[in-house]
Write a protein that holds these residues in place. Sequence first.
Motif, short mmCIF file in Angstrom:
data_model
loop_
_atom_site.label_atom_id
_atom_site.label_comp_id
_atom_site.label_asym_id
_atom_site.label_seq_id
_atom_site.Cartn_x
_atom_site.Cartn_y
_atom_site.Cartn_z
N GLN A 107 -15.32 72.17 1.48
CA GLN A 107 -16.61 72.51 0.88
C GLN A 107 -16.81 71.78 -0.46
O GLN A 107 -17.89 71.27 -0.75
CB GLN A 107 -16.71 74.02 0.67
CG GLN A 107 -18.06 74.46 0.10
CD GLN A 107 -18.14 75.97 -0.07
OE1 GLN A 107 -17.22 76.70 0.25
NE2 GLN A 107 -19.27 76.45 -0.58
N GLU A 108 -15.75 71.72 -1.25
CA GLU A 108 -15.85 71.03 -2.54
C GLU A 108 -16.07 69.53 -2.35
O GLU A 108 -16.85 68.91 -3.08
CB GLU A 108 -14.57 71.27 -3.35
CG GLU A 108 -14.42 72.71 -3.84
CD GLU A 108 -13.05 72.98 -4.43
OE1 GLU A 108 -12.11 72.22 -4.09
OE2 GLU A 108 -12.90 73.94 -5.21
N LEU A 109 -15.39 68.95 -1.35
CA LEU A 109 -15.59 67.54 -1.07
C LEU A 109 -17.02 67.28 -0.60
O LEU A 109 -17.65 66.30 -1.01
CB LEU A 109 -14.59 67.05 -0.03
CG LEU A 109 -14.73 65.59 0.41
CD1 LEU A 109 -14.66 64.64 -0.78
CD2 LEU A 109 -13.66 65.22 1.44
N GLN A 110 -17.54 68.17 0.24
CA GLN A 110 -18.91 68.02 0.70
C GLN A 110 -19.88 68.02 -0.48
O GLN A 110 -20.80 67.19 -0.56
CB GLN A 110 -19.26 69.17 1.65
CG GLN A 110 -20.60 69.00 2.36
CD GLN A 110 -20.49 68.08 3.56
OE1 GLN A 110 -19.85 68.42 4.55
NE2 GLN A 110 -21.10 66.92 3.48
N GLN A 111 -19.68 68.93 -1.41
CA GLN A 111 -20.55 69.00 -2.59
C GLN A 111 -20.40 67.75 -3.46
O GLN A 111 -21.38 67.24 -4.00
CB GLN A 111 -20.22 70.26 -3.40
CG GLN A 111 -20.57 71.55 -2.68
CD GLN A 111 -20.06 72.79 -3.41
OE1 GLN A 111 -19.24 72.69 -4.33
NE2 GLN A 111 -20.51 73.96 -2.99
N HIS A 112 -19.17 67.26 -3.57
CA HIS A 112 -18.91 66.05 -4.35
C HIS A 112 -19.65 64.85 -3.75
O HIS A 112 -20.30 64.07 -4.48
CB HIS A 112 -17.41 65.77 -4.39
CG HIS A 112 -17.05 64.46 -5.02
ND1 HIS A 112 -17.00 64.27 -6.38
CD2 HIS A 112 -16.72 63.26 -4.45
CE1 HIS A 112 -16.65 63.02 -6.64
NE2 HIS A 112 -16.48 62.38 -5.49
N LEU A 113 -19.59 64.70 -2.44
CA LEU A 113 -20.25 63.58 -1.78
C LEU A 113 -21.77 63.69 -1.91
O LEU A 113 -22.46 62.69 -2.16
CB LEU A 113 -19.85 63.52 -0.31
CG LEU A 113 -18.37 63.22 -0.02
CD1 LEU A 113 -18.09 63.29 1.47
CD2 LEU A 113 -17.97 61.85 -0.57
N LEU A 114 -22.29 64.90 -1.75
CA LEU A 114 -23.74 65.07 -1.87
C LEU A 114 -24.22 64.80 -3.29
O LEU A 114 -25.34 64.32 -3.50
CB LEU A 114 -24.13 66.49 -1.44
CG LEU A 114 -24.05 66.78 0.06
CD1 LEU A 114 -24.20 68.27 0.34
CD2 LEU A 114 -25.13 65.99 0.82
N ALA A 115 -23.37 65.10 -4.26
CA ALA A 115 -23.76 64.89 -5.66
C ALA A 115 -23.74 63.42 -6.03
O ALA A 115 -24.59 62.95 -6.80
CB ALA A 115 -22.83 65.68 -6.58
N HIS A 116 -22.78 62.66 -5.50
CA HIS A 116 -22.60 61.27 -5.92
C HIS A 116 -23.18 60.26 -4.93
O HIS A 116 -23.51 59.12 -5.31
CB HIS A 116 -21.12 60.97 -6.13
CG HIS A 116 -20.52 61.67 -7.30
ND1 HIS A 116 -20.03 62.96 -7.22
CD2 HIS A 116 -20.37 61.29 -8.59
CE1 HIS A 116 -19.58 63.34 -8.41
NE2 HIS A 116 -19.77 62.34 -9.26
N PHE A 117 -23.32 60.63 -3.66
CA PHE A 117 -23.85 59.71 -2.64
C PHE A 117 -24.89 60.45 -1.81
O PHE A 117 -24.71 60.66 -0.60
CB PHE A 117 -22.70 59.18 -1.76
CG PHE A 117 -21.49 58.76 -2.55
CD1 PHE A 117 -21.48 57.56 -3.24
CD2 PHE A 117 -20.37 59.58 -2.64
CE1 PHE A 117 -20.37 57.17 -3.98
CE2 PHE A 117 -19.26 59.21 -3.37
CZ PHE A 117 -19.27 57.99 -4.06
#
Length: 558
Positions: free
Chosen positions: A4-14
């Motif tokens: 879930q954290e990785l998903q949020q990280h990707l959505l925030a940066h890409f």
Amino acid sequence: MNEQELQQHLLAHFPKENAACEWKEFKNLTHSVSGRKGEDIASYISAISNMAGGHLVIGVEDNSLRIVGIQNFHDYTPENIRQRLLGRCTNLDSEGFKVDSITTSDTNKTVWIFHIPPHRLRLPVYAHDKAWQRLDDVLTEMRSERLDAIINEVVNSVDWSAQIVDGATLGDLDPDALNLAREKFTEKNRNAPFAADIATWDMPTFLDKAKITIQGRITRTALLLLGRHEASHFLPNLAQITWKLVGPEVAYEHFGLPFLLTTTQVLHRIRNLSYKLFPQNQLLATEVSKYDTRVILEALHNCIAHQDYHLKSRILLTEYVDRLVFENAGGFFEGKPEDYFSGEQTPSRYRNPWLAQAMVSLNMIDTMGFGIRTMTLSQRSRYFPLPDYSKSEPNKVVLEIYGHVIDENYTRLLLENRDLPLTTVVLLDRVQKHQPITDDAAAMLRKGGLIGGRKPNYYAAAQVAKTTGNKSDYIRNRAFDDGYYKDMILAYLAQYGSATRGEIERLILDKLSSVLDDRQKQNKLRNLLYAMSKKDKTIEKSGSSQRGRWVLTMGEKR
């Protein structure tokens, strides 16, 4: 991080797909790296680079960015895939091309993020002998108009720093900065034929002679280095250095014009304590400062000289508990930082030629490529990690100066083997930072007993690294290149200020290959000193030819 954290990280940066960002599943890498033309990773990298650079995220669903993970890596790793793609993508700039691998802690799914630099000037990037571009949502062979646009790119030959500032006068320059500039210029030129005349010049004459103004007119360089704080409105770009303290205590401060004075003010904000290091083969501790003030000023002055002022960005110095991080806008202008570690590389051009020339006149920098080498030798002499540029980006130079020990074994190696060649120290530094080294380099270090472990998990091996201290056959019979002995002489002069011929003999002769007889060793040393003084111009003789002492030249002292 979990899924879930990785998903949020990707959505925030890409957050979305466009010319600068692609999402692709590529769950099986067997035929995905260099496979079908126009559909594989190499083609996407070509297309993204040929626009303005960007990112390729693999291991995620196209359109949704849902994480699926790479399930078959074939024989690819984040380390070797970079080298293979550089070989398959003609003209791809290695600077800024990186691969980040992230594996979720809860579902064990791996995502790779390719950071892709923009194409170099007038050089499209090819994959499968074709230049690619993204057109709408489709990857296609580059259209002729886009190819023509790249091939005919205009080189910006205008020196921003040399431009005349309309309306600016001598009254917009800071009196204290002007006085210090004259002192620095006098010190720099104390042996010049005109040295005695400098004090008699009026201020406009001095500024023209120092190549700060042009025919009495105020340049952007003059304002950057000597301008009053309130004169910053003349500069259309941000002229500011920000110091930021991060850690248990948080603080920041902005510093503006004149940079000739404010860099010293920034220096005084930095907490510079002393460390005691304890080599195993000595009874007394070695005390070193956390940072060398020369290194701090060298790094700051390099930021000023090489900043891309068109990008309207401040120079940032972040002080962490264990290191200083310097950031300036604009990519590394010529070559790679590592090219300058040895001091043998000389840059042929500069981003801000007039500014660089003025800073040389004021003894702030040199233009022979010795600045990085100066910082490298200083860190080495204090047994700390070497300057690190690995976090730099295509449009930003990031320099980390460590103020602490990363790996005690590395530090002990330097303490107990003080005549290791600089090239070897650079490799050991990469090992302690877990950065890749070549197989040949690893074999050389292992043969010398300097590393242990298996690829890629090498480690510095201080306990077995006795080759230099014990004068083993390996060291006695090996023929080092001249750069090694030159480094030893320069390091000795940097530490002790000067040396007689006899002192240099005692330093060098027993390090030369044992296959040389005494006469050949003397000839070797004579040739080294001649090359350093006449060709390299790194050392000079002070005093009479018979009883004089060897000292560093002014360029080396900086």
